[in-house]
Every structure is written in C-alpha cells, then in structure tokens.
Design a protein around this motif. Structure first.
Motif, PDB file in Angstrom:
ATOM      1  N   LEU A 282       1.003  -0.956   0.214  1.00  0.00           N
ATOM      2  CA  LEU A 282      -0.155   0.045   0.152  1.00  0.00           C
ATOM      3  C   LEU A 282       0.465   1.349  -0.023  1.00  0.00           C
ATOM      4  CD1 LEU A 282      -2.317   0.776   0.188  1.00  0.00           C
ATOM      5  CD2 LEU A 282      -2.759   0.855   2.611  1.00  0.00           C
ATOM      6  N   LYS A 283       1.908   1.227   0.586  1.00  0.00           N
ATOM      7  CA  LYS A 283       2.545   2.576   1.004  1.00  0.00           C
ATOM      8  C   LYS A 283       3.379   2.635  -0.359  1.00  0.00           C
ATOM      9  CE  LYS A 283       4.367   4.529   5.194  1.00  0.00           C
ATOM     10  NZ  LYS A 283       5.459   4.157   5.313  1.00  0.00           N
ATOM     11  N   GLY A 320       0.896  18.245  -1.733  1.00  0.00           N
ATOM     12  CA  GLY A 320       1.225  17.777  -0.131  1.00  0.00           C
ATOM     13  C   GLY A 320       0.680  17.613   0.247  1.00  0.00           C
ATOM     14  N   LEU A 321      -0.913  17.746   0.056  1.00  0.00           N
ATOM     15  CA  LEU A 321      -2.311  17.133   1.326  1.00  0.00           C
ATOM     16  C   LEU A 321      -2.470  15.996   1.034  1.00  0.00           C
ATOM     17  CD1 LEU A 321      -3.609  21.109   1.344  1.00  0.00           C
ATOM     18  CD2 LEU A 321      -2.509  19.601   3.052  1.00  0.00           C
ATOM     19  N   THR A 322      -3.096  16.042  -0.085  1.00  0.00           N
ATOM     20  CA  THR A 322      -3.455  14.941  -0.399  1.00  0.00           C
ATOM     21  C   THR A 322      -2.487  13.333  -0.733  1.00  0.00           C
ATOM     22  OG1 THR A 322      -4.403  15.814  -2.159  1.00  0.00           O
ATOM     23  CG2 THR A 322      -5.321  13.611  -2.683  1.00  0.00           C
ATOM     24  N   LEU A 326      -2.994  10.504   2.274  1.00  0.00           N
ATOM     25  CA  LEU A 326      -3.339   9.386   2.014  1.00  0.00           C
ATOM     26  C   LEU A 326      -2.907   8.287   2.784  1.00  0.00           C
ATOM     27  CD1 LEU A 326      -3.293   8.745  -1.655  1.00  0.00           C
ATOM     28  CD2 LEU A 326      -4.893   7.646  -0.881  1.00  0.00           C
ATOM     29  N   PHE A 327      -0.922   8.657   3.154  1.00  0.00           N
ATOM     30  CA  PHE A 327      -0.097   8.269   3.595  1.00  0.00           C
ATOM     31  C   PHE A 327      -1.065   7.735   5.405  1.00  0.00           C
ATOM     32  CE2 PHE A 327       3.009   9.115   0.661  1.00  0.00           C
ATOM     33  CZ  PHE A 327       3.781   7.710   0.607  1.00  0.00           C
ATOM     34  N   TRP A 358     -13.470   8.623   4.589  1.00  0.00           N
ATOM     35  CA  TRP A 358     -12.154   9.453   4.188  1.00  0.00           C
ATOM     36  C   TRP A 358     -11.192   8.638   3.421  1.00  0.00           C
ATOM     37  CZ3 TRP A 358     -12.520  13.865   6.355  1.00  0.00           C
ATOM     38  CH2 TRP A 358     -13.304  14.542   7.861  1.00  0.00           C
ATOM     39  N   TRP A 359     -11.136   7.097   3.203  1.00  0.00           N
ATOM     40  CA  TRP A 359     -10.541   6.820   1.953  1.00  0.00           C
ATOM     41  C   TRP A 359     -11.514   7.069   0.544  1.00  0.00           C
ATOM     42  CZ3 TRP A 359      -6.355   4.259   1.153  1.00  0.00           C
ATOM     43  CH2 TRP A 359      -5.616   3.291   2.190  1.00  0.00           C
TER      44      TRP A 359
END
Length: 459
Positions: A282-283, A320-322, A326-327, A358-359
């Motif tokens: 995933l990461k 940057g925010l997205t 996700l992380f 949130w996902w």
C-alpha cells in the motif's frame, strides 16, 4: 518572517521541558498556532517580496509552500502519537525535536532570496530526514533506504554547488532579485550548457524525475508515518520549487536542453501510473503515485509559461495535502492490521465505517475529481502541454486514465470485499485520527473557493 521562525525554534525547549503527560498536547497546540499565524502570508500584496529581511522574502511562489510546511508540522506530530506509544520518554522527545528541526530549514529553503543560503538549507533538510528513516523506520531495510536517499541527493547536488559558484563568478551576485535584473547571459558554449544541466539535475532527483526516482519508494516504504508525510508533502516540493526558481534564470538556454527532462517526466507519469496498477504494498503504491504526479509538475515547470507555473504550483500544494492524507490512512490501517500488503488489509469498510469515508474523499481528490484544486491544476497543466505540443495529450491522457484506475482499485481493495479470516477484531478509529484527516481535507476543499491564493499568479 521572524514571527514564524522564532516560535518554531522555541518549540524545541517546549518539547524538552514539557511534563511527560502534556508533551503531545503542548507541541501539537503550539505548532498549530504557528500554522494558523502563517496563513497571513497568503494575503495579497503589491510588493514583489513581502516579509523581506536581508536574506529572506516571500513572493507568490514561495508563500503557499511556506504555509504548507507550517501546516504539516502539527499534522505530523498528531499522526506519530500511536506509533511512538511504547517508546520511552527520551525517545519521544528526540523524535519530536527531529521533526521540529526540519521546519526552519524547509522554511529557509522556500523563502530565501540568496542561492548559497538556499543550497545550505536544501541540503540541511536531508540530515533530520535521514535520522527519522534510519532510527524510527519499521524494518532492517531502512538502512539501505537511508543510504539510497543520502547518496542520490548528495551526488546530484554537488554539481548544483559547482554551478552556483560558476554563476557567482559570471554575474558577481547570487541574490535572486539582482539575478532577475541582470540576467546571466548563458551562451551555447559547453560550460554554460553543463552548468545549466547541473542546476537542473539536483532538483530533478529531489522532485523526483522518472529514472532518478529509485530512492523515493524505498525511503517512503521504510520511513515512519511522519517521515513519509515529510517526504511526500514537503521534500518533493523542494525539487519542484527549485526548478521553478532556477529555470527562468537560464532562459537563454537552447530548447533541446529541456526536451529530455520533459520526455522523461511525461513518460514517467505514464510508467509509474502503470506500476501502481500492480503494486501489492500500500505505501509503495502511494509513493509511486507521488512520482507520477510530480512528473506533471516537472513537465509544466520546464515549459516556463505563466499558465504552466500556475498549474505546477497548485498541483504541488494539492498533492502535498492529498498524498500526506493517503499516507496517514495507510498508517491507520497498518497500526491495526500490522500489514501493508493489500491482500491482507482488504474489506475494512464494515469494521471501520467512518474511516472508509476518509478513504473515499482522499482517493477522489487523488483522482482529481471536481470540486478539488487537483482538477484545476491537472487541467491547467494538460492545456499548457497540449498548447505547447499536441502529441503530449496521448501521454498525459493515458496517465490520467491510469491514475483513476489504480486509485479506484486501491479504494476497492482496501474497503470492499470479504474481510480476511485472520482479522477477528480491530481497534476503533479515534477522534485524533478523524481530526488529522479533517485538517488535511478541509484546506483542500476550501482552496477551490479562492484558488488565486495558491496559484502563484500575481494578485
């Protein structure tokens, strides 16, 4: 400028002297106050360099990025709480101190008006990041990830130092405001071509350009959550910012210097999107998607038109925010299931229903769905590229299609389907995590109401 830098430095004694039960509360609220104060940098002004001191100044390119770096510090501290729960108190303090140390360097790199100071700040961010990855990473491979990060960055940035010194001997100054007035007259000679390439290379590795990106997935996968957020949201933006700052100084360079970078950036956006389709980690998937998005930023920055700079700027802030969000979501899954393999963390929606909201939001912003600034940025960049050369629409269009595919695939795998039999009970999602996600998504949704704040365009 000092009203942000000084409180940031005062965070260090706050961290070291806070009573242990108030440590997280004090550092988070203090850094959140700094983040809120920094929002005034976004206000419109008639001056080209506002908040100017001798060596620092804010303009439309640096202000949004400086605010983003202030905004992410409290979020990184909040995200790390669970990760460090079992650590002894001195290690917790050391961790927060390491996070805080990066902040003044990043702010200095984004706001400095002098190239030597920019180079020093640009390199100094490497050391705390390296400590975060090698000391608090999860697996033994973190050491090789740290070595990759160190050597890729160092080897690429030594030519940058030489090029900066060469520029100084030619022009006699490295002050950005002076360099704008006295354009360095680069000719078609070999020395000037090489110095032009050297100026670009360091930022291309940091951004990262496809082909020079091998350090990034390794570093992301091995880093703790704060390290991943720092890398994705801020350190990659140093590369994009450097390109936007340096390329106008090299304007007399022949066009064919930019062609290989443009080609690799667009081809990389396509290739890394295709790689994301078959990632099992995933990461790693989110890390490769960062390479894909930054490919568009590099492509836009090398064209050097006002529209492309504006698109690159908006995409950097939105990404940057997205990607940071996700992380954080990947980390909440990892903390509960202790696995990053997509097959082992599937079907979590029935167990964590609010988290799946949130996902959904994070994946839709990653896909650049309206009404997010990601859509505005990608449209601006696509239009600029198409206007510059029509065939680029094939590469960018396919990359956008693949982005939608792997994002939906990630959403469906993690949230839908049969819950694996080895998961019997999960810890509930808590208020801290929901607040963390809110502070990521809220700016993203609010920015579309007034996008000129982050568009890099003169107000």
């Amino acid at each position: 400028m000092l009203k942000i830098i000084l409180p940031t430095i005062m965070l260090l004694p706050t961290t070291l002297l806070s009573p242990s039960k108030f440590l997280w509360l004090n550092t988070t609220t203090h850094s959140l106050m700094i983040a809120i104060i920094s929002l005034h940098w976004l206000l419109p002004t008639y001056y080209p360099h506002k908040a100017t001191t001798h060596w620092t100044g804010l303009d439309q390119i640096s202000a949004p990025l400086a605010v983003l770096s202030c905004w992410l510090l409290p979020l990184m501290i909040m995200a790390s709480q669970n990760h460090l729960q079992l650590d002894p108190m001195p290690r917790k303090r050391t961790f927060i101190v390491t996070l805080i140390t990066v902040q003044p360097f990043i702010l200095l790199a984004f706001t400095t008006t002098e190239l030597t100071l920019f180079y020093i700040a640009f390199e100094a961010t490497l050391i705390p990041t390296l400590i975060l990855i090698t000391r608090w990473g999860n697996q033994p491979e973190r050491l090789s990830a740290g070595i990759y990060l160190l050597f890729y960055t160092l080897i690429s940035s030594l030519p940058l130092l030489v090029a900066i010194l060469h520029l100084h001997t030619q022009v006699g100054t490295l002050h950005l405001t002076m360099l704008k007035l006295t354009h360095p007259t680069l000719t078609a000679s070999w020395t000037d071509l090489l110095s032009g390439l050297a100026l670009l290379t360091a930022f291309m590795v940091k951004a990262p350009l496809y082909g020079m990106h091998l350090w990034l997935p390794k570093a992301h996968v091995e880093a703790p959550i704060a390290g991943s957020m720092l890398l994705a949201a801020l350190l990659l933006k140093l590369g994009g910012y450097g390109i936007m700052r340096i390329t106008p100084l090299m304007s007399p360079l022949p066009n064919y210097i930019h062609y290989p970078f443009l080609t690799m950036a667009l081809w990389g956006a396509l290739m890394t999107s295709a790689m994301c389709m078959r990632q099992t980690d995933l990461k790693s998937l989110i890390a490769y998607s960062s390479v894909s998005h930054m490919g568009l930023v590099i492509a836009a920055s090398t064209i050097q038109t006002p529209w492309s700079f504006s698109g690159a700027m908006i995409l950097m802030i939105s990404h940057g925010l997205t990607s940071s969000m996700l992380f954080c979501l990947a980390n909440t899954n990892y903390e509960r299931t202790h696995s990053r393999t997509l097959l082992l963390v599937r079907g979590l929606q029935p167990m964590l229903p609010l988290m799946s909201t949130w996902w959904l939001l994070a994946n839709l912003t990653n896909m650049a769905l309206p009404p997010t600034t990601n859509l505005m940025a990608e449209l601006t960049i696509l239009i600029t590229l198409f206007n510059w050369s029509a065939p680029t629409i094939i590469l960018t269009g396919t990359a956008t299609l693949l982005t939608a595919s792997y994002t939906l695939s990630m959403l469906l795998t993690t949230q839908r389907g049969q819950l694996p039999s080895h998961i019997t009970s999960l810890q509930n999602s808590n208020t801290r995590e929901h607040l963390l996600m809110t502070l990521h998504i809220l700016p993203l949704l609010l920015m579309i109401l007034k996008p000129e704040l982050i568009s890099g365009a003169p107000l």
